[in-house]
Scaffold this motif. Structure first.
Motif, short mmCIF file in Angstrom:
data_model
loop_
_atom_site.label_atom_id
_atom_site.label_comp_id
_atom_site.label_asym_id
_atom_site.label_seq_id
_atom_site.Cartn_x
_atom_site.Cartn_y
_atom_site.Cartn_z
N TYR A 109 0.85 -1.18 0.00
CA TYR A 109 0.00 0.00 0.00
C TYR A 109 0.89 1.23 0.00
O TYR A 109 2.01 1.21 0.52
N HIS A 110 0.40 2.32 -0.58
CA HIS A 110 1.11 3.59 -0.55
C HIS A 110 1.07 4.11 0.89
O HIS A 110 0.00 4.17 1.50
N PRO A 116 3.46 10.54 -4.90
CA PRO A 116 3.01 11.85 -4.42
C PRO A 116 2.53 11.74 -2.97
O PRO A 116 1.82 10.81 -2.62
N GLN A 117 2.96 12.71 -2.18
CA GLN A 117 2.60 12.67 -0.77
C GLN A 117 1.12 12.95 -0.58
O GLN A 117 0.50 13.67 -1.34
N GLY A 118 0.59 12.36 0.46
CA GLY A 118 -0.81 12.57 0.84
C GLY A 118 -0.91 12.37 2.33
O GLY A 118 -0.33 13.12 3.11
N TYR A 164 3.54 2.43 7.20
CA TYR A 164 2.89 3.67 7.65
C TYR A 164 3.71 4.28 8.78
O TYR A 164 4.21 3.58 9.65
N TRP A 165 3.83 5.60 8.74
CA TRP A 165 4.58 6.30 9.77
C TRP A 165 3.69 6.51 11.00
O TRP A 165 2.51 6.83 10.89
N ILE A 166 4.31 6.37 12.17
CA ILE A 166 3.64 6.62 13.44
C ILE A 166 4.51 7.59 14.23
O ILE A 166 5.67 7.31 14.53
#
Length: 181
Positions: A109-110, A116-118, A164-166
């Motif tokens: 997953y992105h 592109p950032q979101g 995913y960043w936390i």
């Protein structure tokens, strides 16, 4: 009665009465392998699964997790009542698993931080940032940024199994955040 809000362009002067009782219930992340993600969020971050909902006709499952303090919540045992109760809470993390992704070696997953950032990250507040960082090291968690790195000190970023960043913060260390030096 006016509810507190910093004033910035676009912010409504008053809370619209029609929104009374609205609350942010959950944020959803799609996960490739629910076993890996559930292990991470339950073992490393101490979250518990409140409810799992399966949708066989659409081939996906939802896992609703929360960090509940011991003895502060009376979680209903009846699954229907617990489902309704779950959707009344705040600070829930929904992990969505589309069946079969765990078997696809190259599936990703992105994460929202690559171009592109979101979407950027979710955040946990901890009582002791150094102790949390030590815990993450002991559990082989990947760091994006440690507390002493970069321009924003006392802020840590780690990654979950899907990348995913936390963000990890200790609230009392951030009193000067955003103030001129």
């Amino acid at each position: 009665m006016t509810t507190f809000s910093e004033q910035h362009p676009g912010v409504a002067a008053e809370v619209p009465p029609a929104t009374r009782g609205f609350r942010l219930n959950h944020t959803m992340l799609r996960v490739k392998d629910p076993a890996a993600s559930l292990a991470f969020y339950s073992r490393v971050l101490g979250m518990r699964v409140l409810r799992k909902l399966d949708f066989p006709e659409m081939k996906f499952s939802l896992f609703f997790l929360a960090r509940l303090e011991d003895g502060k919540h009376d979680v209903p045992q009846d699954v229907g009542e617990r489902t309704a109760w779950t959707f009344q809470q705040e600070g829930i993390l929904e992990l969505t698993h589309n069946w079969g992704t765990e078997d696809q070696a190259d599936f990703r997953y992105h994460d929202g931080n690559a171009q592109p950032q979101g979407f950027g990250h979710i955040c946990f507040s901890v009582p002791d940032l150094q102790a949390a960082s030590t815990w993450f090291d002991e559990n082989g968690v990947e760091f994006v940024k440690r507390a002493d790195q970069g321009k924003m000190k006392n802020v840590v970023f780690i990654k979950d199994p899907d990348g995913y960043w936390i963000e990890i913060v200790q609230a009392d260390l951030l009193a000067q955040l955003g103030r001129p030096a």
